[in-house]
Design an enzyme around this catalytic site. Structure first.
Site, PDB file in Angstrom:
ATOM      1  N   ASP B  36      85.527  22.285  61.943  1.00  0.00           N
ATOM      2  CA  ASP B  36      84.520  22.731  60.977  1.00  0.00           C
ATOM      3  C   ASP B  36      84.270  24.243  61.050  1.00  0.00           C
ATOM      4  O   ASP B  36      83.662  24.813  60.151  1.00  0.00           O
ATOM      5  CB  ASP B  36      83.197  21.968  61.175  1.00  0.00           C
ATOM      6  CG  ASP B  36      83.272  20.556  60.576  1.00  0.00           C
ATOM      7  OD1 ASP B  36      84.375  20.158  60.169  1.00  0.00           O
ATOM      8  OD2 ASP B  36      82.241  19.872  60.519  1.00  0.00           O
ATOM      9  N   ASP B 281      84.430  49.815  17.015  1.00  0.00           N
ATOM     10  CA  ASP B 281      85.578  49.344  17.772  1.00  0.00           C
ATOM     11  C   ASP B 281      85.383  47.887  18.210  1.00  0.00           C
ATOM     12  O   ASP B 281      86.341  47.147  18.400  1.00  0.00           O
ATOM     13  CB  ASP B 281      85.802  50.212  19.005  1.00  0.00           C
ATOM     14  CG  ASP B 281      87.022  49.760  19.783  1.00  0.00           C
ATOM     15  OD1 ASP B 281      88.137  50.077  19.331  1.00  0.00           O
ATOM     16  OD2 ASP B 281      86.868  49.063  20.800  1.00  0.00           O
ATOM     17  N   GLY B 416      91.382  45.447  19.759  1.00  0.00           N
ATOM     18  CA  GLY B 416      91.259  45.396  18.312  1.00  0.00           C
ATOM     19  C   GLY B 416      92.512  45.692  17.521  1.00  0.00           C
ATOM     20  O   GLY B 416      93.075  44.820  16.861  1.00  0.00           O
ATOM     21  N   LEU B 417      92.997  46.945  17.585  1.00  0.00           N
ATOM     22  CA  LEU B 417      94.137  47.305  16.758  1.00  0.00           C
ATOM     23  C   LEU B 417      95.393  46.588  17.197  1.00  0.00           C
ATOM     24  O   LEU B 417      96.241  46.234  16.388  1.00  0.00           O
ATOM     25  CB  LEU B 417      94.342  48.817  16.798  1.00  0.00           C
ATOM     26  CG  LEU B 417      93.520  49.575  15.759  1.00  0.00           C
ATOM     27  CD1 LEU B 417      93.763  51.059  15.894  1.00  0.00           C
ATOM     28  CD2 LEU B 417      93.884  49.105  14.344  1.00  0.00           C
TER      29      LEU B 417
END
Lengths: 434, 522
Positions: B36, B281, B416-417
């Site tokens: 343990d 953006d 994004g783009l």
């Protein structure tokens, strides 16, 4: 080799008038900072490709398995934990019925599983859940498609690598018998990385030693045969029980150093070659290229490690053979070599090459051992993951021992890699300017 | 008996260890078998702690079972006290020792140690890690807090609070405490005690001297805070300041309770999130489909931030801790999704595969699931991994926390783009969608994301029944489908197939594909 060892030893005697003539062994009781045998599942389930390891235990067992390797291994987990719940313990549910149900579900969705291990844990043992009986019952139900075996990986019975020992021992009764009339065969025992197995196989073939088989096999339908004409070499130092049950089936243990480094591997192969009466010239010719490569690969590490001191905390039972390697082949000075359990007979050959002033310790009291380690200020400390960062923070350089179990380190071609594992922490210390 | 592959939470004694390891001058003696001790490495490796957790394990073995494990416990407790000299000793049992019924509490009391000894009952077979942490914290609070102490007269002093809940191995607890303490300081509020993390036992004694409590992590601190409220009349600040909106509300709630002007806190607003999100953006973030899973508090908070502050769409929401299921159900209702309350990782994987989100916000488990499915992922909750303890300060809470959320959640997405270009020139030999977002060099390259609708064969999972069993695809339609970027391809396949199945169409052609697209247009 024995004579060169004696020379080395007597030169030590000359240097040091207090050189002991008898090795000191510390035996301790107290907190043991070690893994339990369940941990072996992490590599065994990758090794035996059609096996599933079903731990019958608690949430702690499941948590250990996913934490043990220091990372979670998410690719194809062929292991799981049947977690005991309150109703299992309170007798509200028949644990055997519950287990049968879980196994049925498991095998239904994993029809590719040919070998199922029911792995006992601390709680399953304390409540005396008879997994042997369960395995028999389930085998009767699922054979010939799937065989069900059981072993204990519990912490109350096993320490770390002893889990592999228990697993392999449980397989031995199922191994087919050799044809008594057949010539001698060689069995290499202990889970090895595939690439290392391949290397050993090629060397044995060139030496004309064979047939050679490996335990555990990669697939459970390729079980190696065993009988009175079987000689077995241990590839790992922690296989005491497996050796005993193999012997009970008539197989004979070939005693040797463990195959680490150039010398260990040579001695290990030599032991088999002697039995097979391999011509010494042929032996030398066959192993020479690999042995020379191994020595070449060790040379640069010897420069880095020679005269450096090393301290082993007990962990995998690999400690004594590795200390032998570091001392004999790289010139390191082992201060203390801890082992969870000392199997004198299997360690005999390695102990013979370990300097007498290297103190052995068996068992553990981790607090006292930490005191000794900090007082000794070794250049390198080999220890478990729970201790490594705290020791680093106190200025010691450490090597995680678990990496020694998880990496290809056996044999000639890995000798340099093995040395590098020990050199890396010291190398890193030299690079860092922070 | 329940089959488990991976677990979200450890056993309750690991929760207790998280509390104790966060504290100072405290030691925990845990009756537990050899093995343990693996739990130590959670702290020394994952969190890179420089000290071992202050925990002594009795590490009994089978040979001890035949003798006297109770005696072993007493010896261990005595030696631990002598060696570590703690101000407080906690004692308890792990799962196996619980079965032995040695009664660590009773045994420890016979030792006559000169420090308080608090026994913990940690039922391993019915409870889990968070519960264990909560129970341990509660027991220490109840055991040590001096009930005679009260906050002094308010005249001539600043309002005073305790911060409750942070522990060792908590997800960003270290940085959240720093961030929120700074915010409170700016509001002219003194932080009296932070507990359990960094608190000594004597700090617990004076918990009653604060005017109010801040419950940063309800999973760990809610029970204790309720007791403090009953005992000392200390109100609790319940808003968890994850996200811009929640931080603002947190400041107002603190202001109300402390009687200070929230403007002092709001003036600390250095969050760029609102503008970053409004700047054009970020338009491409609109309606990104996000799946959220974690502990209930972090999951519910993430759902709000995702919806209100990033403009995502929550398509799945769940938690692994049943204790807080009610909060999660309420949130799921608000977002119109089915709550997923489970600690079965296969169930979570199944649902992610089925929903085909564009982003997964989850734990380390979901990070692996997402990686396999080729979906971007950010970690928002424990269970943690070494990566969740960054060298830099990286809170989840407060205004800086909101900045961190924006960065870490947007980062895994195709930008994004780039997304537009991938849509326009799918067959470009260099700029192919299968290579994943171009700013993530080692992003898993899914061979074909739509095949992941069904969990890969090598995953332990029940095979999925998909609509694909009933309908077939014409070759033209299939190749048209492949021109759809990978991150929406799976969804397109599923939508088209269910569209076809509903209308009794057995063979999908290009027209079916576009009909379905029009039908499901968002």
């Amino acid at each position: 080799m024995a004579s060169s060892f004696a020379t080395q030893d007597s030169s030590h005697l000359a240097d040091c008038p207090t050189q002991p003539t008898k090795r000191r062994i510390v035996r301790e009781r107290g907190q043991r900072e070690v893994f339990c045998g369940l941990t072996g599942i992490v590599w065994l389930h990758r090794k035996i490709q059609d096996a599933f390891f079903l731990v019958v235990g608690s949430r702690t067992c499941a948590h250990l398995l996913q934490s043990a390797a220091g990372v979670m291994i998410f690719a194809e987990p062929r292991f799981g934990t049947a977690i005991l719940e309150e109703r299992d313990l309170a007798g509200m549910a028949d644990a055997h019925e519950e287990l049968d149900r879980e196994v049925e579900r498991l095998l239904a969705r994993r029809p590719d599983i040919k070998l199922l291990f029911l792995v006992g844990s601390c709680p399953s043992e304390v409540i005396k859940l008879d997994l042997g009986r369960a395995a028999e019952r389930l085998s009767a139900k699922y054979l010939p498609k799937t065989r069900v075996l059981n072993y204990s990986g519990s912490g109350i019975e096993t320490t770390f690598t002893q889990g592999e020992d228990a697993c392999l021992a449980s397989m031995v009764p199922t191994l087919p018998a050799t044809d008594p009339a057949a010539p001698a065969n060689l069995l290499v025992v202990g889970a090895l990385p595939d690439i290392v197995e391949g290397q050993f196989k090629r060397i044995f073939d060139e030496l004309g030693i064979g047939p050679v088989a490996f335990l555990p096999p990669s697939r459970s339908d390729e079980l190696p045969p065993v009988g009175a004409n079987t000689h077995f070499l241990l590839a790992q130092p922690f296989l005491g029980d497996t050796a005993r049950v193999l012997e009970s089936r008539g197989a004979k243990h070939v005693s040797a150093s463990f195959p680490f480094g150039a010398e260990g591997t040579t001695a290990w192969l030599q032991a088999a070659a002697s039995l097979w009466n391999v011509d010494p010239m042929l032996f030398r010719k066959v192993i020479a290229p690999s042995r020379e490569r191994a020595k070449r690969s060790l040379a640069p590490y010897r420069q880095q490690l020679e005269e450096k001191t090393v301290f082993f905390f007990p962990d995998s039972q690999l400690e004594i053979p590795l200390a032998r390697f570091l001392s004999q082949e790289l010139g390191m000075i082992p201060l203390e070599v801890g082992t969870p359990y000392l199997h004198r007979q299997h360690m005999e050959a390695d102990l013979e090459h370990l300097p007498l002033n290297a103190q052995l310790s068996e068992g553990q009291n981790v607090d006292k051992q930490l005191d000794r380690c900090l007082a000794a200020k070794p250049d390198l400390t080999v220890c478990g993951l729970g201790l490594a960062n705290p020791l680093e923070a106190q200025g010691l350089r450490t090597k995680w021992s678990i990496e020694l179990v998880f990496s290809p380190v056996h044999g000639f071609e890995q000798a340099g890699d093995l040395a590098e594992l020990f050199a890396r922490p010291l190398n890193r210390q030299e690079r860092l300017a922070v | 008996m329940k089959l488990t592959v991976w677990t979200y939470e450890g056993p309750p004694h690991v929760g207790a260890m998280r509390v104790v390891t966060g504290m100072r001058d405290t030691h925990f003696v845990l009756h537990a078998p050899q093995g343990d001790t693996y739990a130590d490495l959670l702290f020394t490796m994952i969190e890179r702690r420089k000290e071992r957790p202050p925990v002594t394990f009795t590490t009994f073995q089978s040979r001890d079972l035949g003798k006297d494990t109770a005696e072993l416990f007493k010896d261990s407790a005595k030696e631990a006290y002598e060696r570590f000299d703690p101000q407080l000793l906690l004692v308890g049992a792990s799962c196996t020792a619980e079965l032995l019924q040695d009664d660590p509490g009773g045994l420890a009391s016979t030792l006559g140690l000169p420090v308080p000894v608090i026994p913990l009952e940690l039922p391993s077979y019915s409870r889990k890690e968070n519960w264990g942490a909560s129970e341990t914290f509660y027991q220490v609070v109840r055991g040590l807090a001096d009930t005679e102490r009260r906050a002094p007269s308010k005249e001539g002093r600043k309002p005073r609070c305790n911060i409750l809940g942070p522990t060792a191995l908590g997800f960003r607890h270290r940085d959240d405490v720093k961030e929120i303490s700074g915010l409170l300081r700016a509001m002219g509020i003194d932080v009296s005690v932070v507990a359990p993390m960094s608190a000594t036992p004597s700090d617990f004694v004076r918990l009653g001297e604060a005017d109010f409590n801040i419950v940063l992590y309800p999973e760990i601190a809610e029970t204790a805070a309720k007791w403090l409220e009953r005992t000392f009349g200390q109100p609790s600040v319940k808003t968890v300041p994850i996200g811009y909106g929640a931080t603002t509300e947190f400041i107002k709630e603190v202001g109300d309770i402390a009687g200070v002007d929230p403007a002092l806190g709001l003036a600390q607003d250095e969050s760029r999130l609102p503008w970053w999100s409004r700047s054009i953006d970020s338009t491409y973030l609109t309606g990104k489909r996000v799946f959220i899973f974690g502990d209930a508090t972090h999951a519910v908070a993430a759902a709000r931030v995702a919806t209100e502050e990033l403009g995502f769409k929550v398509v799945g929401l769940g938690c692994y801790n049943r204790e807080f299921a009610r909060d999660l159900r309420a949130a799921a209702k608000e977002y119109g999704v089915e709550p997923l309350i489970t600690d079965d990782y296969l169930e979570v994987e199944r649902q992610i595969a089925e929903l085909q989100p564009e982003l997964v916000l989850g734990t380390q488990m979901e990070r692996h699931i997402a990686k396999r499915l080729g979906i971007g992922c950010a970690v928002i909750s424990a269970p943690v991994h070494v990566q969740d303890f960054p060298a830099r300060t990286s809170p989840q809470m407060g205004f800086e926390g909101a900045n961190v959320l924006f960065d870490t959640w947007v980062h895994p997405l195709v930008m994004g783009l780039e997304e537009h270009l991938l849509n326009m020139f799918r067959d470009d030999f260099e700029f192919s969608d299968s290579s994943g977002p171009s700013h993530l060099a080692n992003h898993a390259s899914p061979a074909s994301a739509d095949e992941h609708v069904q969990p890969a064969d090598n995953v332990v999972a029940f095979p999925e029944e998909t609509a694909g069993d009933q309908v077939t695809w014409e070759a033209d339609a299939e190749s048209e489908l492949r021109k759809i970027p990978f991150f929406v391809r799976g969804k397109a396949r599923r939508n088209t197939e269910s569209y076809a199945a509903e209308r009794g169409i057995s063979v999908i052609n290009i027209a079916t594909l576009y009909d379905a697209k029009a039908h499901f247009a968002r």
